[in-house]
Design a protein around this motif. Structure first.
Motif, PDB file in Angstrom:
ATOM      1  N   ILE A   1     -46.432 -67.207  -2.618  1.00 26.80           N
ATOM      2  CA  ILE A   1     -45.042 -67.535  -2.566  1.00 26.80           C
ATOM      3  C   ILE A   1     -43.959 -66.641  -2.525  1.00 26.80           C
ATOM      4  CG2 ILE A   1     -43.323 -69.032  -3.955  1.00 26.80           C
ATOM      5  CD1 ILE A   1     -46.015 -70.552  -4.966  1.00 26.80           C
ATOM      6  N   ARG A   2     -44.190 -65.633  -3.357  1.00 29.62           N
ATOM      7  CA  ARG A   2     -43.284 -64.413  -3.373  1.00 29.62           C
ATOM      8  C   ARG A   2     -43.284 -63.658  -2.193  1.00 29.62           C
ATOM      9  NH1 ARG A   2     -43.306 -60.748  -8.712  1.00 29.62           N
ATOM     10  NH2 ARG A   2     -41.235 -60.216  -7.943  1.00 29.62           N
TER      11      ARG A   2
ATOM     12  N   THR B   1     -38.470 -68.976 -13.461  1.00 26.89           N
ATOM     13  CA  THR B   1     -39.866 -69.654 -12.930  1.00 26.89           C
ATOM     14  C   THR B   1     -40.740 -69.742 -14.078  1.00 26.89           C
ATOM     15  OG1 THR B   1     -39.462 -68.330 -11.040  1.00 26.89           O
ATOM     16  CG2 THR B   1     -41.823 -68.853 -11.487  1.00 26.89           C
TER      17      THR B   1
ATOM     18  N   SER C   1     -42.534 -73.614   3.699  1.00 22.44           N
ATOM     19  CA  SER C   1     -43.608 -74.661   3.583  1.00 22.44           C
ATOM     20  C   SER C   1     -44.599 -74.501   4.704  1.00 22.44           C
ATOM     21  CB  SER C   1     -42.952 -75.960   3.711  1.00 22.44           C
ATOM     22  OG  SER C   1     -43.870 -76.716   3.367  1.00 22.44           O
TER      23      SER C   1
ATOM     24  N   MET D   1     -37.526 -65.162  -5.562  1.00 28.12           N
ATOM     25  CA  MET D   1     -37.975 -66.010  -6.684  1.00 28.12           C
ATOM     26  C   MET D   1     -37.346 -65.211  -7.862  1.00 28.12           C
ATOM     27  SD  MET D   1     -41.847 -67.054  -8.039  1.00 28.12           S
ATOM     28  CE  MET D   1     -42.543 -66.480  -6.505  1.00 28.12           C
TER      29      MET D   1
ATOM     30  N   PHE E   1     -45.279 -76.389  -7.513  1.00 30.67           N
ATOM     31  CA  PHE E   1     -46.359 -76.105  -6.664  1.00 30.67           C
ATOM     32  C   PHE E   1     -47.511 -76.556  -7.474  1.00 30.67           C
ATOM     33  CE2 PHE E   1     -43.090 -73.263  -5.270  1.00 30.67           C
ATOM     34  CZ  PHE E   1     -43.248 -73.248  -3.617  1.00 30.67           C
TER      35      PHE E   1
ATOM     36  N   LEU F   1     -46.782 -71.200   4.035  1.00 34.27           N
ATOM     37  CA  LEU F   1     -47.402 -71.458   2.941  1.00 34.27           C
ATOM     38  C   LEU F   1     -48.698 -72.319   3.317  1.00 34.27           C
ATOM     39  CD1 LEU F   1     -44.971 -71.581   0.051  1.00 34.27           C
ATOM     40  CD2 LEU F   1     -46.773 -69.921   0.320  1.00 34.27           C
TER      41      LEU F   1
ATOM     42  N   GLU G   1     -46.653 -78.644  -2.163  1.00 31.18           N
ATOM     43  CA  GLU G   1     -45.615 -78.412  -2.743  1.00 31.18           C
ATOM     44  C   GLU G   1     -44.484 -79.466  -2.718  1.00 31.18           C
ATOM     45  OE1 GLU G   1     -44.655 -77.698   1.054  1.00 31.18           O
ATOM     46  OE2 GLU G   1     -45.753 -76.246   0.449  1.00 31.18           O
TER      47      GLU G   1
ATOM     48  N   TRP H   1     -52.523 -71.014   2.537  1.00 35.17           N
ATOM     49  CA  TRP H   1     -53.267 -71.871   1.305  1.00 35.17           C
ATOM     50  C   TRP H   1     -54.530 -72.283   1.841  1.00 35.17           C
ATOM     51  CZ3 TRP H   1     -49.338 -71.255  -1.556  1.00 35.17           C
ATOM     52  CH2 TRP H   1     -49.190 -71.972  -2.698  1.00 35.17           C
TER      53      TRP H   1
END
Length: 112
Positions: free
Chosen positions: A77-78, A99, A5, A88, A62, A8, A53, A12
């Motif tokens: 994310i991957r 997914t 988190s 994932m 997300f 990310l 998220e 972002w």
């Protein structure tokens, strides 16, 4: 998942992915919920907060504002999952993907 988190969140911003803005509506039945690092009961009614998220054990949701942000966000994310030894489930070798991407149109959006 906390490390994913945090990683990310920085990515972002670097990739100009919009953080969803949410507002607390009321105080009913949310005293134990934790949002944005503080108890939901600590947020004032109508107070805005950003949401990247929602994570729970090994599941996540997300929020993206466009298809372009979704595409870039999924790549990030991957990458994050790979960096932290996670996977994932996107379906391979004939197996179905776990997914999913769901589009929720904003109010007033019309399908033409």
């Amino acid at each position: 998942m906390s490390a994913v988190s945090e990683w990310l969140e920085s990515k972002w911003s670097e990739n100009n992915i919009t953080k969803a803005e949410c507002r607390k509506v009321n105080n009913n039945n949310i005293h134990q919920a934790v949002l944005t690092g503080k108890l939901a009961s600590q947020l004032k009614s109508g107070e805005a907060f950003n949401l990247i998220e929602i994570l729970y054990i090994d599941d996540g949701a997300f929020v993206f504002q466009s298809r372009q942000e979704l595409t870039r966000g999924l790549e990030l994310i991957r990458e994050a999952f790979k960096n932290f030894g996670l996977e994932m489930h996107v379906g391979q070798n004939g197996q179905a993907s776990k997914t999913e991407c769901v589009f929720y149109p904003p109010p007033g959006w019309l399908l033409v």
